[in-house]
Design a protein around this motif. Structure first.
Motif, short mmCIF file in Angstrom:
data_model
loop_
_atom_site.label_atom_id
_atom_site.label_comp_id
_atom_site.label_asym_id
_atom_site.label_seq_id
_atom_site.Cartn_x
_atom_site.Cartn_y
_atom_site.Cartn_z
N GLN A 1 70.44 29.34 44.65
CA GLN A 1 69.01 29.17 44.94
C GLN A 1 68.72 27.73 45.37
N GLU B 1 66.95 26.46 47.74
CA GLU B 1 65.57 26.14 48.10
C GLU B 1 64.72 25.88 46.86
N GLY C 1 65.55 22.57 45.42
CA GLY C 1 64.97 21.53 46.26
C GLY C 1 63.51 21.30 45.94
N ARG C 2 62.76 22.41 45.68
CA ARG C 2 61.35 22.29 45.30
C ARG C 2 61.22 21.59 43.94
N SER D 1 61.77 31.03 39.25
CA SER D 1 60.72 30.91 40.25
C SER D 1 59.37 30.59 39.60
#
Length: 608
Positions: free
Chosen positions: A464, A466, A469-470, A498
């Motif tokens: 995961q 992305e 990165g967030r 998430s």
């Protein structure tokens, strides 16, 4: 009545202090006491009381001060003939048992006479009694003594210096170095260019079996003399060095179990290669350039061979949470091979209490270096001098953590030697004289994600990228925030990742999420915020309302200050590493307030 001039001017009757107020009457008494039993001409008294230009009424004023002094003496129970006028001037009658100066001179004369009779122990005891009469610098509480009175005081201090030197020589002849080492430490700290005292300190340490400290003391003395005077030490100090080197050689070749010095006591050896660093942090991530730079600095320090080399000081600074302590401690382990005499760590941090004092940290270092504390006074200057001597002959790495100001850390810095000192501070400490400045900032995106992977697991990051990165962006790529989140993610199942990320990206929630155990980003920021004065706190809160980069012009508008004051306030926050300069090709400097700091400052909008 007792009169005292070897220190602050004092009059006492028994245990009662007789008060004499006013500068002129006190100067008058001081001049008379420095000429005990002799008439002091009126003209000399006027020159002493008005060293620049006496007023037209000087004679009348002098009579007034004499009258006031007689009243004070009478209140102390003195007879009327204590202070008399004999036509040319004034005469204060005082006996030897009434004036410390006369007692000092008699004891010094008796000590020298006894010494000539080859009775060193008796002479030393007399000198000791003379030393005990000194309570400080003669007349140290009187301002503007003038040329003549000042010259008399200087001559008295020279007598004291000479007598102290003689006493020290006697104690060394008697084989009693431990009795003079504390006073010699203090004296060389006050007068670092006095070669006779420096030589006596080297000799005393050698005779006490502390040869390593003796050699370090010589190196410290030589460096000061060369730096200040541009000459090499004279015969006395050179002779003390040769004696110390001979003793060092004797120790090195002495059979096992046999003392190597004439005292018959084996010298206390400091622990070799002592490693007193905190637990090694996890592997550094994203500091390759800075680590390489520090390695190059350390190798240059370690490879230097000159006798006059000075210890190198590196300031490691950065915003709260960038990992200054972790960087320095990790570097301490990695550079251990270059500093075989040890790696030491001290910190001014005391948790929730006030910062620790410099003297406390010096004591801690002296213990680590194996220096006996029985010879070290509580005086910070003497402690600092002892520490410099102990460090001068060693190759070690010293980390000083959580430094708030230059004044705080200066006493801990070594002088001569091939040691490396890492000073960690949230501030840039522009008033601290250092050799190199390393500034740590936030990690770049790739390194921030890699740091998360080392804690939360590489598989999760690969699957995961992305999301992670967030998370890194929400953490401002700040190592402290990343480590907190990484630790929390260890217990978070993948299905909740998430939702956790969404929650972290909400500014109102972010600082509350950046907590694990007793570690939080908010607490780290609070330390720096509390270090600001009221105006700087107000400015930080105001600048936090701007979402764009800050310029000189926008700072004026936001802070509602004239341009010069606004520039100074911006510079002040930059020095605290709370406002960060941004490289720009365009005209004018721009500054950035990191997102987490901006969120924190907005929370602090209430006055305080």
């Amino acid at each position: 009545m007792q009169f005292s001039v070897l220190g602050p001017l004092a009059l006492t009757v028994g245990d009662r202090v007789v008060a004499l107020t006013g500068t002129k009457p006190r100067l008058l008494l001081a001049v008379l006491l420095l000429s005990p039993g002799r008439t002091v001409a009126t003209s000399r008294l006027i020159d002493a009381l008005w060293p620049d230009a006496p007023p037209a009424s000087a004679v009348h004023n002098l009579r007034t001060y004499v009258h006031r002094l007689r009243q004070v003496l009478a209140r102390g129970g003195d007879s009327a003939d204590r202070l008399v006028h004999d036509g040319t001037g004034y005469h204060l009658r005082v006996d030897e048992h009434e004036l410390d100066l006369l007692r000092f001179e008699r004891l010094a004369d008796d000590a020298r006479r006894v010494a000539r009779e080859d009775r060193p122990e008796a002479a030393a005891e007399l000198f000791d009694r003379a030393v005990e009469l000194w309570r400080g610098r003669p007349l140290e509480d009187l301002p503007d003594l003038g040329a003549e009175l000042g010259a008399t005081v200087t001559a008295l201090r020279e007598q004291h210096r000479g007598m102290t030197t003689e006493l020290t020589e006697l104690r060394l002849r008697l084989g009693q170095p431990a009795r003079v080492i504390p006073s010699l430490r203090r004296m060389v700290a006050e007068e670092p260019l006095d070669e006779r005292w420096q030589a006596q300190l080297v000799t005393a340490l050698t005779l006490a079996g502390r040869v390593g400290e003796a050699l370090a003391a010589y190196q410290q003395a030589r460096r000061g003399i060369v730096d200040e005077l541009g000459v090499d030490p004279g015969p006395a100090l050179q002779g003390a060095l040769h004696a110390a080197l001979d003793a060092d050689s004797a120790q090195a070749h002495a059979p096992a179990g046999r003392p190597g010095v004439a005292t018959g006591v084996a010298p206390p050896a400091p622990p070799a290669g002592r490693q007193a660093l905190p637990m090694k942090p996890p592997a550094l991530v994203g500091r390759d350039t800075t680590t390489s730079q520090l390695r190059a600095i350390a190798e240059g320090v370690a490879e230097s061979t000159g006798a006059d080399e000075h210890a190198a000081v590196v300031l490691v600074s950065g915003a709260p949470g960038v990992g200054k302590s972790s960087f320095s401690v990790s570097s301490g382990y990695d550079l251990a091979d270059l500093f075989p005499d040890g790696q030491l760590f001290v910190s001014f941090d005391s948790g929730d209490a006030a910062p620790r004092r410099s003297g406390e940290l010096i004591r801690e270092l002296l213990v680590e270096l194996g220096v006996p504390l029985t010879d070290v006074s509580e005086d910070i200057r003497e402690r600092a001098a002892v520490l410099r001597c102990a460090l001068a002959g060693r190759r070690l790495l010293l980390i000083i953590d959580d430094v708030d100001c230059a004044q705080q850390v200066r006493p801990l810095l070594p002088g001569a030697g091939r040691s490396l000192v890492l000073v960690n501070s949230r501030q840039r400490l522009l008033d601290l004289d250092v050799d190199w400045r390393l500034t740590l900032g936030a990690l770049d995106r790739a390194d921030a994600v890699e740091l998360l992977a080392t804690i939360a697991g590489e598989r999760r990051v690969r699957e995961q990228p992305e999301v992670f990165g967030r998370i890194a962006a929400a953490c401002d790529r700040l190592p402290l925030a990343l480590r907190i989140v990484g630790s929390r993610l260890v217990t978070q199942p993948d299905v909740a990742l998430s939702g956790f990320t969404d929650q972290l990206e909400v500014e109102e929630n972010r600082l509350a999420e950046l907590v694990v155990g007793d570690i939080s980003v908010r607490d780290s920021f609070s330390v720096s915020y509390r270090a600001l004065d009221v105006d700087a706190r107000r400015a930080l809160r105001a600048l936090a309302t701007a979402d764009a980069l800050i310029t000189a012009s926008s700072a004026v508008e936001i802070l509602h200050l004239p341009r010069q004051q606004a520039n100074l306030m911006v510079e002040h926050l930059v020095q605290h590493n709370l406002l960060l300069p941004v490289e720009s090709d365009g005209p004018g400097q721009r500054f950035h307030l990191p997102a987490l700091l901006r969120i924190f400052a907005r929370e602090c909008r209430a006055p305080g």
